[in-house]
Motif scaffolding. Structure first.
Motif, PDB file in Angstrom:
ATOM      1  N   ASN A  69       0.869  -1.174   0.000  1.00 42.89           N
ATOM      2  CA  ASN A  69       0.000   0.000   0.000  1.00 42.89           C
ATOM      3  C   ASN A  69       0.912   1.232   0.000  1.00 42.89           C
ATOM      4  O   ASN A  69       1.597   1.484   0.988  1.00 42.89           O
ATOM      5  CB  ASN A  69      -0.868  -0.036   1.257  1.00 42.89           C
ATOM      6  CG  ASN A  69      -1.721   1.208   1.392  1.00 42.89           C
ATOM      7  OD1 ASN A  69      -1.483   2.216   0.723  1.00 42.89           O
ATOM      8  ND2 ASN A  69      -2.706   1.141   2.262  1.00 42.89           N
ATOM      9  N   PRO A  70       0.934   1.993  -1.102  1.00 38.33           N
ATOM     10  CA  PRO A  70       1.913   3.079  -1.210  1.00 38.33           C
ATOM     11  C   PRO A  70       1.757   4.173  -0.155  1.00 38.33           C
ATOM     12  O   PRO A  70       2.684   4.938   0.086  1.00 38.33           O
ATOM     13  CB  PRO A  70       1.660   3.633  -2.617  1.00 38.33           C
ATOM     14  CG  PRO A  70       0.290   3.198  -2.972  1.00 38.33           C
ATOM     15  CD  PRO A  70       0.058   1.897  -2.265  1.00 38.33           C
ATOM     16  N   VAL A  71       0.610   4.227   0.474  1.00 38.99           N
ATOM     17  CA  VAL A  71       0.410   5.241   1.514  1.00 38.99           C
ATOM     18  C   VAL A  71       1.218   4.894   2.772  1.00 38.99           C
ATOM     19  O   VAL A  71       1.788   5.769   3.410  1.00 38.99           O
ATOM     20  CB  VAL A  71      -1.092   5.374   1.864  1.00 38.99           C
ATOM     21  CG1 VAL A  71      -1.286   6.394   2.990  1.00 38.99           C
ATOM     22  CG2 VAL A  71      -1.893   5.783   0.643  1.00 38.99           C
ATOM     23  N   ILE A  72       1.272   3.627   3.106  1.00 39.42           N
ATOM     24  CA  ILE A  72       1.914   3.259   4.374  1.00 39.42           C
ATOM     25  C   ILE A  72       3.132   2.346   4.226  1.00 39.42           C
ATOM     26  O   ILE A  72       3.868   2.154   5.186  1.00 39.42           O
ATOM     27  CB  ILE A  72       0.908   2.580   5.339  1.00 39.42           C
ATOM     28  CG1 ILE A  72       0.278   1.347   4.694  1.00 39.42           C
ATOM     29  CG2 ILE A  72      -0.176   3.552   5.767  1.00 39.42           C
ATOM     30  CD1 ILE A  72      -0.492   0.490   5.681  1.00 39.42           C
ATOM     31  N   ASN A  73       3.337   1.771   3.045  1.00 36.94           N
ATOM     32  CA  ASN A  73       4.417   0.777   2.919  1.00 36.94           C
ATOM     33  C   ASN A  73       5.575   1.230   2.031  1.00 36.94           C
ATOM     34  O   ASN A  73       5.362   1.906   1.024  1.00 36.94           O
ATOM     35  CB  ASN A  73       3.885  -0.539   2.313  1.00 36.94           C
ATOM     36  CG  ASN A  73       2.888  -1.263   3.177  1.00 36.94           C
ATOM     37  OD1 ASN A  73       1.868  -1.739   2.691  1.00 36.94           O
ATOM     38  ND2 ASN A  73       3.158  -1.345   4.459  1.00 36.94           N
TER      39      ASN A  73
END
Lengths: 84, 84
Positions: A69-73
């Motif tokens: 997940n590009p928002v958190i990872n």
């Protein structure tokens, strides 16, 4: 056949409640030297492909479409020959 | 301060439903080259300790007491100097 190791970590600053709980539990078990714990996922992917460069491109697509997940990872991909 | 990377894997032969689901989802997304996926946990532990040998002993205890389930998990410990 290649084997990819994809490490999927939480970005710095993103809360990691599982890691916090593990740290707390270790402290309670008298492992007082434990200061911080961060938990990540390691996804090993066996792929029918011999070209490592092509494999890397495909794995980056997999990360973008499904694994991370590009928002958190953040993620890191390592590719090696599969022995199993 | 040391940083340990503890990889907690499922033993060979132990079912990995999460990995199976990821493999299926990747195949559905047209990543047909994906043959098998295995998911592990990577636990990073920051410890207030300078002696790597002593740290390794303590980390093995942590694995046995809390982090890994000996029935289904294998674990691997790597220790490095903490930079963060």
């Amino acid at each position: 056949m290649l084997k990819a190791r994809v490490e999927i970590k939480l970005k710095k600053g993103v809360a990691d409640p599982e890691g916090k709980n593990i740290a707390k539990a270790l402290n309670l078990l008298h492992f007082k030297e434990v200061k911080e714990v961060r938990v990540s996922k390691l996804v090993e992917i066996f792929i029918e492909e011999d070209d490592k460069e092509r494999a890397l491109k495909r794995l980056e697509e997999m990360c973008k479409k499904l694994l991370a997940n590009p928002v958190i990872n953040d993620y890191k991909i390592e590719i090696e020959d599969a022995h199993e």
